[in-house]
Motif scaffolding. Structure first.
Motif, PDB file in Angstrom:
ATOM      1  N   THR A 128       0.942  -1.231  -0.061  1.00 40.88           N
ATOM      2  CA  THR A 128       0.151  -0.316   0.126  1.00 40.88           C
ATOM      3  C   THR A 128       0.880   1.185  -0.028  1.00 40.88           C
ATOM      4  N   LYS A 129       2.022   1.283   0.948  1.00 42.11           N
ATOM      5  CA  LYS A 129       2.788   2.494   0.961  1.00 42.11           C
ATOM      6  C   LYS A 129       3.521   2.722  -0.302  1.00 42.11           C
ATOM      7  N   ASP A 130       4.105   1.525  -1.028  1.00 41.28           N
ATOM      8  CA  ASP A 130       4.545   1.877  -2.198  1.00 41.28           C
ATOM      9  C   ASP A 130       3.713   2.232  -3.308  1.00 41.28           C
ATOM     10  N   ILE A 131       2.607   1.841  -3.339  1.00 37.22           N
ATOM     11  CA  ILE A 131       1.532   2.274  -4.165  1.00 37.22           C
ATOM     12  C   ILE A 131       1.392   3.823  -4.023  1.00 37.22           C
ATOM     13  N   GLU A 132       1.085   4.168  -2.826  1.00 40.55           N
ATOM     14  CA  GLU A 132       0.966   5.529  -2.559  1.00 40.55           C
ATOM     15  C   GLU A 132       2.085   6.541  -3.111  1.00 40.55           C
ATOM     16  N   LEU A 189       9.107  -3.926 -13.064  1.00 42.55           N
ATOM     17  CA  LEU A 189       9.400  -2.717 -12.134  1.00 42.55           C
ATOM     18  C   LEU A 189       9.697  -3.033 -10.803  1.00 42.55           C
ATOM     19  N   PRO A 190      10.960  -2.836 -10.427  1.00 45.40           N
ATOM     20  CA  PRO A 190      11.060  -2.757  -8.911  1.00 45.40           C
ATOM     21  C   PRO A 190      10.731  -1.204  -8.453  1.00 45.40           C
ATOM     22  N   MET A 191       9.729  -1.056  -7.445  1.00 47.01           N
ATOM     23  CA  MET A 191       9.030   0.101  -6.807  1.00 47.01           C
ATOM     24  C   MET A 191       9.391   0.112  -5.241  1.00 47.01           C
ATOM     25  N   LYS A 192      10.329   0.827  -4.732  1.00 44.39           N
ATOM     26  CA  LYS A 192      10.419   0.389  -3.374  1.00 44.39           C
ATOM     27  C   LYS A 192      10.644  -0.707  -2.756  1.00 44.39           C
ATOM     28  N   ASN A 193       9.443  -1.417  -2.237  1.00 43.68           N
ATOM     29  CA  ASN A 193       9.883  -2.664  -1.700  1.00 43.68           C
ATOM     30  C   ASN A 193       8.696  -3.543  -2.431  1.00 43.68           C
ATOM     31  N   SER A 194       8.453  -3.225  -3.461  1.00 44.67           N
ATOM     32  CA  SER A 194       7.341  -4.093  -4.269  1.00 44.67           C
ATOM     33  C   SER A 194       7.529  -4.248  -5.610  1.00 44.67           C
ATOM     34  N   ILE A 195       7.082  -5.215  -6.495  1.00 47.80           N
ATOM     35  CA  ILE A 195       7.416  -5.443  -7.990  1.00 47.80           C
ATOM     36  C   ILE A 195       6.072  -5.248  -8.682  1.00 47.80           C
ATOM     37  N   LEU A 196       6.176  -4.337  -9.583  1.00 49.52           N
ATOM     38  CA  LEU A 196       5.060  -4.094 -10.398  1.00 49.52           C
ATOM     39  C   LEU A 196       5.432  -4.870 -11.990  1.00 49.52           C
ATOM     40  N   TYR A 197       4.151  -5.343 -12.160  1.00 48.64           N
ATOM     41  CA  TYR A 197       4.008  -5.936 -13.351  1.00 48.64           C
ATOM     42  C   TYR A 197       3.177  -5.294 -14.488  1.00 48.64           C
ATOM     43  N   VAL A 198       3.577  -4.999 -15.533  1.00 45.47           N
ATOM     44  CA  VAL A 198       2.694  -4.264 -16.774  1.00 45.47           C
ATOM     45  C   VAL A 198       2.783  -5.440 -17.753  1.00 45.47           C
ATOM     46  N   GLN A 199       1.647  -5.655 -18.127  1.00 43.27           N
ATOM     47  CA  GLN A 199       1.402  -6.434 -19.291  1.00 43.27           C
ATOM     48  C   GLN A 199       0.698  -5.972 -20.490  1.00 43.27           C
ATOM     49  N   PRO A 200       1.097  -5.430 -21.577  1.00 46.24           N
ATOM     50  CA  PRO A 200       0.160  -4.920 -22.862  1.00 46.24           C
ATOM     51  C   PRO A 200      -0.464  -6.068 -23.559  1.00 46.24           C
ATOM     52  N   LEU A 201      -1.617  -5.708 -23.934  1.00 44.39           N
ATOM     53  CA  LEU A 201      -2.603  -6.583 -24.879  1.00 44.39           C
ATOM     54  C   LEU A 201      -2.576  -5.942 -26.120  1.00 44.39           C
ATOM     55  N   TYR A 202      -2.483  -6.617 -27.278  1.00 45.75           N
ATOM     56  CA  TYR A 202      -2.585  -6.073 -28.588  1.00 45.75           C
ATOM     57  C   TYR A 202      -3.535  -6.994 -29.394  1.00 45.75           C
ATOM     58  N   LEU A 203      -4.380  -6.174 -30.152  1.00 50.94           N
ATOM     59  CA  LEU A 203      -5.510  -6.603 -31.109  1.00 50.94           C
ATOM     60  C   LEU A 203      -4.738  -6.492 -32.535  1.00 50.94           C
ATOM     61  N   ILE A 204      -4.694  -7.562 -33.432  1.00 52.14           N
ATOM     62  CA  ILE A 204      -4.078  -7.698 -34.574  1.00 52.14           C
ATOM     63  C   ILE A 204      -5.215  -7.884 -35.659  1.00 52.14           C
ATOM     64  N   SER A 205      -5.453  -7.126 -36.524  1.00 55.11           N
ATOM     65  CA  SER A 205      -6.353  -7.465 -37.276  1.00 55.11           C
ATOM     66  C   SER A 205      -6.016  -8.389 -38.466  1.00 55.11           C
ATOM     67  N   GLN A 230      -4.581   3.054 -10.649  1.00 53.01           N
ATOM     68  CA  GLN A 230      -5.511   3.772  -9.540  1.00 53.01           C
ATOM     69  C   GLN A 230      -6.385   2.726  -9.198  1.00 53.01           C
ATOM     70  N   ARG A 231      -6.783   1.821 -10.103  1.00 55.12           N
ATOM     71  CA  ARG A 231      -7.831   0.824  -9.652  1.00 55.12           C
ATOM     72  C   ARG A 231      -6.981  -0.125  -8.545  1.00 55.12           C
ATOM     73  N   LEU A 232      -5.791  -0.365  -8.837  1.00 54.89           N
ATOM     74  CA  LEU A 232      -4.918  -1.295  -8.071  1.00 54.89           C
ATOM     75  C   LEU A 232      -4.867  -0.572  -6.652  1.00 54.89           C
ATOM     76  N   LYS A 233      -4.575   0.823  -6.802  1.00 55.92           N
ATOM     77  CA  LYS A 233      -4.378   1.554  -5.334  1.00 55.92           C
ATOM     78  C   LYS A 233      -5.691   1.388  -4.550  1.00 55.92           C
ATOM     79  N   GLU A 234      -6.721   1.615  -5.283  1.00 57.93           N
ATOM     80  CA  GLU A 234      -8.177   1.699  -4.549  1.00 57.93           C
ATOM     81  C   GLU A 234      -8.443   0.137  -3.868  1.00 57.93           C
ATOM     82  N   ARG A 235      -7.913  -0.939  -4.586  1.00 57.61           N
ATOM     83  CA  ARG A 235      -8.159  -2.206  -3.849  1.00 57.61           C
ATOM     84  C   ARG A 235      -7.578  -2.450  -2.655  1.00 57.61           C
ATOM     85  N   PHE A 236      -6.209  -2.044  -2.718  1.00 58.67           N
ATOM     86  CA  PHE A 236      -5.392  -2.113  -1.534  1.00 58.67           C
ATOM     87  C   PHE A 236      -5.785  -1.356  -0.353  1.00 58.67           C
TER      88      PHE A 236
END
Length: 880
Positions: A354-358, A813-829, A859-865
């Motif tokens: 929570t604190k890292d997210i803040e 991404l290492p952020m303070k004392n947490s690990i943040l994962y980011v996964q992009p999704l692509y649509l290919i015609s 922000q949604r992740l932040k709200e949950r925690f």
């Protein structure tokens, strides 16, 4: 009739002269003069002559040296040392004249025969030196490395620069000594047989001569044994546990090598005593010494003795017996791959992020997360921005530029010329070499963008439109990564409208070439030479080529650098840099060696090749002007003994890194391929204690996603080192062998963290996680994504709309004392194949959130925690 008699030899002589001139012109003069003009256009003419001087002067000196040795001994043996007439010859005038006549005849024919023989032998002996002339430069100009290997206590520079040449010299000198000894002995025997009135025993002078030659043979054999000691440093019999010599090699085989030295020396001395002693001669010392020598050699060929030592001494106590040798291998490998100074940081994972997210809840944090993979942008750029059929984006690069008040990470690519995209009927000589001569401009997009929105462009179109202030005065690209053919420009062709429409901005695209590069064609003589060089008569007869035209050749930047400096090994990923004046290519270059003692050999096919090496340094950054083709070399690692030697051998070619223009200096980065190789080695060799290294309990591997390794990737982020200043770094993640938990995240940077400026200083920081706390790896995060019913339903829905869904590179991404994962999704015609960034998934711990924007998902992740809903769960934004 007399005239006809001389006609065939005259014709044959004339034909021979013409053939010789033709061969010399086509295969020597023509290539040489064109190469010189090319080097001269690049302002490297001094370097060109220096390389020729080294190559042919060295081979000439070596050939002359060996010819002198051969001829001297042949001449001495035939003229002075081999004649030993009976006493009766001097008292009988007839016998004396007969002896002198035969002796003079023998000397005359011997010298006539020995001269060409000596020359042929000298050329044959010198061929290996000619082939390895560049390695000889390292021998002559090399110095110390400042690192001492622990086995024999020698400086590492000896092995990198001198040892290979010493091996070559020893082998060639031994071969020379053996040939001379045999041929001189044969010559003395011939004199004793064919010159009359000779005493059948060799004269004392001949015996001394042969003894000296035999002494040289002995000396070079002993030198070979001494050099053979060093070969133990390169054994790999202990792989895959460790590299280099172990207990058996240094406690059993090394003493046997010394015994070989002593017994061979004793054998040689005994043989000389036998050869010079008066009758009766004693054979026993020679027999005993020679038997001991053969016995020592035989023991070295017997495998069961070292196998017994290994079975009953080493394997029952592996760590105890092999400990110092494993330590040698660890220390050598860490230094050889330049990873001994890696900074290690214990990274404590918080179970409540929570604190890292803040702390991370600022929009700026997400402006540089690269949700657009460069692999997916290839199709986007080519279909949306190639504009003309003859333009092509070959490869997408990453960069970082000061945009809108702070450093922004961008993807960018050069719009290069590709003639093969034209219709076949348009691919004629004039279009290929005079009209379609260059690419134009580049495109740039932010690495971080919102999903489900049109792509944002920082630089686009043929008019080089930019809303963020990116400007380039000379956007023409004459040199790049495409396989360019030669071009001749400026010329008389009217090329207006080639690169654009006929609007007012088009004139800039079709300006006459004013670059400083290229070989001038001021005369018909040069036109004729170039027509012969390319075997293309159109060059000579074309009226569109003027005295102001220039020939642009070797325009592929890889080919260009390789031809200039073939001793450098190039990275597979040159990248484009935008400056206010023009575009530049930056190419990382390496010095490699397979002679670092006790170091592990690289087991990768590295740098688009399969060269074996166990030492690497990223010693050089090369810049190539995309407009003029100018090439400049900058030394980034002055501690590398190999580049030090080349710098001394070729003064003026290499510059200090501080001399690089400021705009280019800001874009220097840690090479992707080097970082991947270093991390692959470090995955095992971070275990610096021999006992832990032997156990291999903490060996890492690259994190896996969909059975593929997560390769290192670039990221612009503030790690808090320099008061809010962003760093352009490479990120790499690793997991334990056969385990999906995350073990560490490493960061490679070229920012000097002490000065916090643009000073170039390479460094790697490894953030290690404690084993007591489980940290999700990429594969586990992907499993969480696949287990989400909401996300699975959304993916299924998209797959039914004529598109396919693909997941991009997972960002860690290492952020303070947490690990943040980011996964992009692509649509290919399925029809257009143009990828679209559809959603972004963000994860911390066991929480997974999907949204159209990074900021929204976070922000949604932040709200949950904050609401205290930490647990296994998923939220996502509804489709818009």
């Amino acid at each position: 009739m007399r005239i006809w008699k001389y006609l065939p030899p005259v014709v044959m002589t004339t034909v021979g002269i013409l053939v010789t001139v033709y061969v010399a012109f086509y295969f020597v003069f023509l290539d040489l003069i064109v190469d010189y003009w090319w080097f001269q256009a690049l302002k490297f003419e001094g370097y060109f002559w220096l390389r020729l001087l080294y190559r042919f002067f060295l081979s000439g000196i070596v050939t002359l040296f060996f010819f002198s040795i051969f001829f001297l001994h042949f001449w001495l043996s035939s003229r002075y040392f081999g004649f030993n007439p009976d006493e009766a010859v001097f008292s009988d005038p007839l016998k004396r004249r007969a002896f002198d006549r035969f002796a003079d005849l023998f000397i005359s024919y011997s010298i006539r025969l020995s001269t060409p023989v000596a020359l042929v032998l000298a050329v044959v002996i010198a061929i290996p030196f000619y082939e390895q002339w560049e390695a000889s430069l390292l021998f002559f100009f090399g110095g110390s490395a400042g690192v001492t290997e622990p086995v024999y206590g020698r400086d590492v520079g000896f092995y990198l620069l001198s040892y290979p040449i010493y091996q070559l010299i020893q082998a060639e000198l031994l071969t020379t000594a053996c040939i001379i000894f045999i041929m001189v002995a044969f010559q003395y025997w011939m004199q004793s047989i064919f010159v009359p009135n000779q005493v059948k025993n060799f004269p004392i002078a001949a015996k001394i001569h042969l003894a000296v030659l035999f002494g040289f043979v002995v000396l070079f054999v002993l030198w070979g044994f001494l050099l053979h000691r060093f070969s133990l440093l390169y054994v790999n019999v202990h792989e895959p546990i460790f590299s280099g010599p172990g207990f058996v090699e240094l406690r059993y085989k090394l003493p046997l090598i010394w015994l070989s030295v002593f017994t061979f020396l004793a054998t040689a001395i005994a043989l000389l005593f036998y050869f010079f002693s008066e009758k009766p001669r004693i054979k026993m010392p020679f027999i005993v010494a020679f038997s001991l020598f053969l016995g020592v050699l035989g023991i070295q060929k017997i495998d069961f003795i070292p196998e017994l030592i290994d079975k009953f001494i080493v394997k029952p106590n592996p760590v105890k017996t092999q400990r110092p040798f494993i330590q040698h291998n660890i220390d050598a490998t860490l230094d050889a791959y330049d990873i001994k100074n890696i900074e290690t940081v214990d990274f404590t994972i918080s179970l409540d992020p929570t604190k890292d997210i803040e702390d991370w809840s600022t929009q700026k944090r997400f402006e540089n997360i690269p949700v657009w993979d460069r692999e997916f942008l290839d199709d986007v750029y080519n279909q949306m921005q190639s504009i003309r059929p003859y333009y092509h984006f070959l490869e997408v690069d990453e960069g970082h530029y000061f945009i809108n008040g702070f450093k922004r990470q961008v993807n960018l690519a050069a719009r290069e010329m590709n003639i093969s995209k034209l219709p076949k009927e348009a691919q004629n000589w004039e279009n290929t070499h005079l009209r379609f001569t260059h690419g134009y401009g580049a495109v740039a997009t932010p690495a971080a963008q919102d999903a489900a929105n049109p792509i944002i462009w920082f630089l686009r179109d043929l008019n080089m439109h930019s809303d963020v202030g990116l400007e380039v005065n000379k956007p023409d690209i004459y040199y790049g990564q495409e396989q360019y053919k030669y071009a001749i420009t400026p010329n008389n062709l009217n090329v207006v409208g080639l690169s654009s429409t006929t609007t007012s901005t088009d004139d800039a695209l079709d300006k006459v070439y004013r670059g400083s590069g290229g070989i001038p064609i001021p005369s018909y003589f040069r036109k004729l030479l170039f027509a012969f060089y390319f075997k293309d008569e159109k060059i000579f007869f074309s009226t569109n080529i003027t005295s102001k035209s220039k020939l642009l050749i070797r325009r592929n930047i890889i080919e260009r650098i390789n031809l200039l400096t073939p001793f450098l090994h190039l990275d597979k990923d040159p990248y484009l840099v935008i400056t206010q004046d023009r575009f530049f290519w930056v190419q990382d270059a390496y010095t490699l060696s397979n002679w670092y003692p006790v170091s592990k050999s690289a087991d990768d096919d590295f740098l688009d090749g399969s060269e074996q090496f166990n030492y690497i340094r990223n010693s050089i950054k090369v810049t190539v002007d995309a407009y003029s083709g100018a090439v400049k070399y900058y030394i980034t690692d002055p501690t590398d003994p190999i580049i030090q030697a080349y710098d001394k051998a070729y003064p003026g070619v290499f510059r200090d890194i501080d001399e690089i223009p400021e705009e280019l200096k800001k874009q220097l980065r840690y090479p992707r391929d080097l970082y991947y190789l270093q991390m692959k080695v470090y995955a095992k060799y971070h275990q610096t204690d021999p006992a832990l290294f032997y156990q291999q309990a903490e060996t890492w591997q690259f994190a896996q996603v969909r059975d593929k390794p997560v390769k290192p990737y670039y990221l612009t982020i503030d790690f808090g080192h320099c008061g809010g200043k962003e760093e352009f770094v490479m990120i790499n993640a690793m997991t334990p062998i056969n385990n999906a938990n995350l073990s560490m995240v490493s960061v490679a940077s070229v920012m000097d963290k002490e000065k916090c400026g643009d000073a170039f200083k390479k460094g790697i920081t490894v953030y290690k996680f404690h084993k007591e706390v489980q940290v999700n790896g990429p594969a586990q995060v992907e499993a969480l994504i696949e287990q989400s019913p909401e996300i699975s339903a959304q993916l299924t829905l998209w797959d039914q709309r004529g598109s396919r869904v693909e997941m991009g590179r997972m960002i860690i991404l290492p952020m303070k004392n947490s690990i943040l994962y980011v996964q992009p999704l692509y649509l290919i015609s399925i029809k257009t194949r143009i990828p679209e960034l559809a959603r972004v998934i963000v994860s911390i711990g066991n929480e997974v959130v999907m949204d159209t924007t990074l900021w929204g998902a976070f922000q949604r992740l932040k709200e949950r925690f904050i609401r205290g809903e930490n647990g296994t769960g998923t939220t996502f934004a509804p489709e818009k």
